[in-house]
Design a protein around this motif. Structure first.
Motif, mmCIF file in Angstrom:
data_model
loop_
_atom_site.group_PDB
_atom_site.id
_atom_site.type_symbol
_atom_site.label_atom_id
_atom_site.label_comp_id
_atom_site.label_asym_id
_atom_site.label_seq_id
_atom_site.Cartn_x
_atom_site.Cartn_y
_atom_site.Cartn_z
ATOM 1 N N THR A 2 -60.358 -23.674 -17.572
ATOM 2 C CA THR A 2 -60.744 -23.022 -18.985
ATOM 3 C C THR A 2 -60.612 -24.179 -20.036
ATOM 4 O O THR A 2 -60.611 -23.784 -21.208
ATOM 5 C CB THR A 2 -59.782 -21.912 -19.149
ATOM 6 N N SER A 4 -57.300 -25.291 -20.356
ATOM 7 C CA SER A 4 -56.130 -25.390 -20.738
ATOM 8 C C SER A 4 -55.172 -26.181 -19.561
ATOM 9 O O SER A 4 -54.059 -26.477 -19.806
ATOM 10 C CB SER A 4 -55.519 -23.679 -20.922
ATOM 11 N N LEU A 6 -54.058 -25.185 -16.546
ATOM 12 C CA LEU A 6 -52.965 -24.455 -15.977
ATOM 13 C C LEU A 6 -52.854 -24.802 -14.548
ATOM 14 O O LEU A 6 -54.027 -24.746 -13.752
ATOM 15 C CB LEU A 6 -53.231 -22.915 -16.114
ATOM 16 N N GLU A 37 -55.589 -16.543 -18.987
ATOM 17 C CA GLU A 37 -55.503 -16.257 -20.493
ATOM 18 C C GLU A 37 -56.466 -15.217 -20.850
ATOM 19 O O GLU A 37 -57.648 -15.432 -20.735
ATOM 20 C CB GLU A 37 -55.643 -17.729 -21.237
ATOM 21 N N LYS A 40 -60.057 -16.144 -22.787
ATOM 22 C CA LYS A 40 -60.516 -17.436 -22.296
ATOM 23 C C LYS A 40 -61.974 -17.235 -21.591
ATOM 24 O O LYS A 40 -62.125 -16.107 -20.678
ATOM 25 C CB LYS A 40 -59.748 -18.299 -21.672
ATOM 26 N N ASN A 161 -45.198 -20.385 -15.230
ATOM 27 C CA ASN A 161 -46.138 -19.304 -15.878
ATOM 28 C C ASN A 161 -46.529 -19.777 -17.154
ATOM 29 O O ASN A 161 -46.349 -20.910 -17.565
ATOM 30 C CB ASN A 161 -44.999 -18.044 -16.091
ATOM 31 N N LEU A 162 -47.148 -18.944 -18.104
ATOM 32 C CA LEU A 162 -47.963 -19.409 -19.163
ATOM 33 C C LEU A 162 -46.704 -20.197 -20.341
ATOM 34 O O LEU A 162 -46.872 -20.827 -20.886
ATOM 35 C CB LEU A 162 -48.492 -18.413 -19.843
ATOM 36 N N HIS A 165 -46.000 -23.579 -18.922
ATOM 37 C CA HIS A 165 -47.156 -24.608 -18.860
ATOM 38 C C HIS A 165 -47.099 -25.925 -19.679
ATOM 39 O O HIS A 165 -46.417 -26.019 -20.983
ATOM 40 C CB HIS A 165 -48.426 -23.715 -19.180
#
Length: 525
Positions: A2, A4, A6, A37, A40, A161-162, A165
Motif C-alpha cells: 500500500t 506504508s 508494513l 490499514e 488503504k 503491529n501498526l 511499525h
C-alpha cells in the motif's frame, strides 16, 4: 503493498494439499492476506481494491469422481471463516478420527479447524486451547512424546503491529521494508495433545521455553536415527535451533550439530526448510532457503545428527545468491531414484532494477529447479521446466503432491499479490514408480513420519518418508511416492513405522498406489 511498507506485506503465505474428503485425490487450501490499514488500497496493478474482506479459500478436487482434474471452490459451504492476516497452515488428523484437520497461523490469533467428515469444518480453537495471538508462521503436527497422538508446534516471528511499525531505506535511499532485527522476536509454543480434543502448553516443560528467534520455517524429523522425532526451527537473521528429542524433552544441539549457522559461522535469514535423504545414505539431510545475497544452505547429515554445510560442494549455493527463497521441498521429479530440489523465490525488499523500470510491485524473481545428478552434485534445470516456470512472480508457499494421481509429484505455488500456479509434472511418468499411503491399524489415521523402504531386484534400497508440513508455511501430500529409476518390479516393500517397528509387504505391483496398514505385513518387531 500500500506504500506504508508494513513488514507483514511481503511475507505471506502458505497453502495445503490434502485429501479433505478421503476420496483419494488432493484438495487445496489457500491461505490469504488482507489489507492491514482500513481505507488503504493496494498499489499493485495486479489487484483491485477489495470490496469485501478477503479470507482463506478451499477447493475440492473432483478427479476421482469425474476422471479429470477439476476443482470446485467450496469455501462458503465448508464453514471455514479464516479471515485473519494469514501466514501458514498445517494439515493433519489431530483427533484420530480419520479426517484431516487444519491449523492456520496468522498475524494475530490462529485457527484450529476440525474436519467433521461431511465436507464442513468447525472452529475448535478455543475449545482445544491452541490459540496464539502473536504473529505465527510455521506450524507442525508431530508426536513428540510417542503416545500415539499428534502434538502441535507453533513458531512465532516478531512483535509487529501498526503501533510498532517503522520504515527503513534501501541502499539507494528509497523507502523500503525493515528486517526482523527492527523488532523483538517472539517465543514459540509447543502444545501437547491430551487425546480428549484439548491441548496443554508444555513449551517450558519440554525445554523449548528459553531459546527462540524470529521463526519462519520448521520441520519435524528424526535427525539422529533414534526413532524419536526432533524439531528443526529456521529463524530469520538469527541462529537456528535443532531441538533433539531426548524422550519427551528437547535439547538445542544446533551449534554443536552444525546447523545453527552457515559454514562461515554466519546467522542467515532462514525462510523455508525441508528434510530429505538426497544422497541415499539412509539419514536425513536439511535444506534451508535464504535471503538474496546469502546462499541457500544444504546441511549434510553424517548419520548421527552432526551436519556439515555442503552448499558449495553440491552446487546448490552459488545459483541462489541472486534470489530470495521461501517455499522449498525435496522431491524426485523425474522418478530416477534421487531427490531433486525446488525453490520458490521472490524478494522481500524492492529490487532496484525492477523499480527503475517503472514496475509498481518490484519484488518478482523466477523460481528454481535443481536436478540431482546422483553423485553428490546438483545442476539447475529451471530453463528446461517450461516457459511459465520462468515467470518472475513473488512466490512464497509451495506444496508438493501427485495432484492428478499419475505417479509423479506436481507443485502448487502461492504467490504474494498474484495468482497461484499449479505445475503438472510431465516428466516423471517416463520412469516406473510405486506409491503408498501408510496407515495405522484402524485404517483411518495416516502414519506420518513412517518410512517406506523399497528394495529393488538389483539390491538397491530406496527410502522415502511420509510427512506433510514442510517448506514455508505449507503442507504437502502425506502419501509416499518412490521413483524406481526404470525398474519394472521390486523385490520387497517394507515399512518402518514411527515407533521403529518394521514390516514387509512383499513384492507389490509398480505404477500404482497401495494402502499399507500396520499389522498386515510380515515380521513386525
Amino acid at each position: 503493498m500500500t506504500g506504508s511498507f508494513l513488514l507483514a506485506e511481503p511475507l505471506g503465505s502458505g497453502l495445503a494439499l490434502f485429501d479433505m474428503d478421503r476420496d483419494g485425490d488432493l484438495d487445496v487450501y489457500l491461505v490469504q492476506g488482507r489489507l492491514l490499514e482500513p481505507g488503504k488500497v493496494p498499489n499493485d496493478a495486479l489487484l483491485e481494491a477489495p470490496t469485501t474482506a478477503t479470507r482463506d479459500r478451499l477447493f475440492r478436487n473432483d478427479l476421482v469422481e469425474t476422471g479429470r482434474l477439476r476443482f470446485v471452490e467450496i469455501t462458503e459451504d465448508s464453514g471455514l471463516r479464516s479471515d485473519g492476516y494469514g501466514m501458514g497452515v498445517a494439515a493433519a488428523d489431530y483427533d484420530g478420527d480419520g479426517w484431516i484437520d487444519l491449523y492456520v497461523t496468522n498475524l494475530g490469533s490462529n485457527y484450529l479447524w476440525r474436519n467433521r467428515g461431511d465436507g464442513t469444518f468447525e472452529d475448535v480453537t478455543l475449545a482445544s486451547r491452541t490459540d496464539d495471538p502473536r504473529w505465527s508462521v510455521p506450524a507442525v503436527f508431530f508426536d513428540y512424546d510417542s503416545d500415539g497422538m499428534l502434538d502441535l508446534y507453533v513458531g512465532n516471528y516478531v512483535d509487529f503491529n501498526l503501533g510498532t511499525h517503522t520504515v527503513c531505506s534501501s541502499d539507494s535511499g528509497y523507502p523500503d521494508y525493515c528486517g526482523p532485527k527492527s523488532f523483538r522476536p517472539e517465543p514459540d509454543r509447543l502444545f501437547r495433545n491430551r487425546g480428549d480434543g484439548t491441548f496443554e502448553d508444555v513449551t517450558s516443560a519440554a525445554g523449548l521455553g528459553d531459546e527462540f528467534g524470529p521463526a519462519l520455517g520448521a520441520i519435524a524429523a528424526d535427525l539422529n536415527g533414534d526413532h524419536r522425532l526432533d524439531l528443526y526451527v529456521v529463524n530469520d537473521g538469527a541462529a537456528n535451533q535443532m531441538w533433539i528429542n531426548l524422550g519427551g524433552r528437547f535439547e538445542n544441539r544446533a551449534l554443536i550439530g552444525g546447523t545453527a549457522l552457515s559454514g562461515e559461522g554466519i546467522a542467515e535469514a532462514g525462510m523455508g526448510v525441508d528434510a530429505g535423504d538426497f544422497d541415499n545414505d539412509g539419514d536425513l539431510d536439511l535444506f534451508v532457503t535464504h535471503l538474496m545475497g546469502e546462499t541457500n544452505t544444504l546441511y549434510r547429515n553424517d548419520g548421527s545428527g552432526i551436519f556439515t554445510d555442503a552448499s558449495l560442494l553440491t552446487g546448490l549455493g552459488p545459483p541462489s545468491l541472486a534470489r530470495t527463497g521461501f517455499g522449498t521441498g525435496w522431491f524426485d521429479y523425474d522418478n530416477d531414484g534421487w531427490l531433486d530440489i525446488f525453490v520458490a523465490n521472490g524478494s522481500i525488499r524492492r529490487l532496484e532494477t525492477i523499480l527503475m523500470a517503472g514496475k509498481i510491485y518490484p519484488l518478482g524473481q523466477p523460481n528454481q529447479l535443481f536436478h540431482n545428478l546422483g553423485d553428490g552434485r546438483f545442476v539447475e534445470v529451471s530453463d528446461l521446466a517450461g516457459r511459465d516456470f520462468l515467470l518472475a512472480e513473488v512466490s512464497r508457499g509451495a506444496a508438493f503432491g501427485d495432484i492428478d494421481n499419475d505417479g509423479d509429484i506436481d507443485i502448487l505455488i502461492i504467490n504474494n499479490s498474484g495468482d497461484c500456479q499449479l505445475f503438472l509434472n510431465l516428466a516423471g511418468q517416463q520412469q516406473s514408480w510405486i506409491g503408498a499411503r501408510l496407515v495405522f491399524e484402524d485404517g483411518r489415521r495416516d502414519a506420518i513420519y513412517g518410512l517406506l523402504r523399497v528394495i529393488l531386484r538389483n539390491g538397491r534400497v530406496l527410502e522415502r518418508r511420509a510427512q506433510s508440513s514442510k517448506g514455508y508455511g505449507s503442507s504437502s501430500d502425506s502419501r509416499v511416492l518412490v521413483g524406481l529409476a526404470g525398474a519394472s518390479e521390486v523385490e520387497d516393500v517394507r515399512v518402518v513405522w514411527p515407533d521403529g517397528s518394521e514390516e514387509s509387504f512383499g513384492s507389490l505391483p509398480v505404477r500404482r498406489y497401495h494402502l499399507l496398514r500396520r499389522g498386515e505385513g510380515v515380521g513386525r518387531q
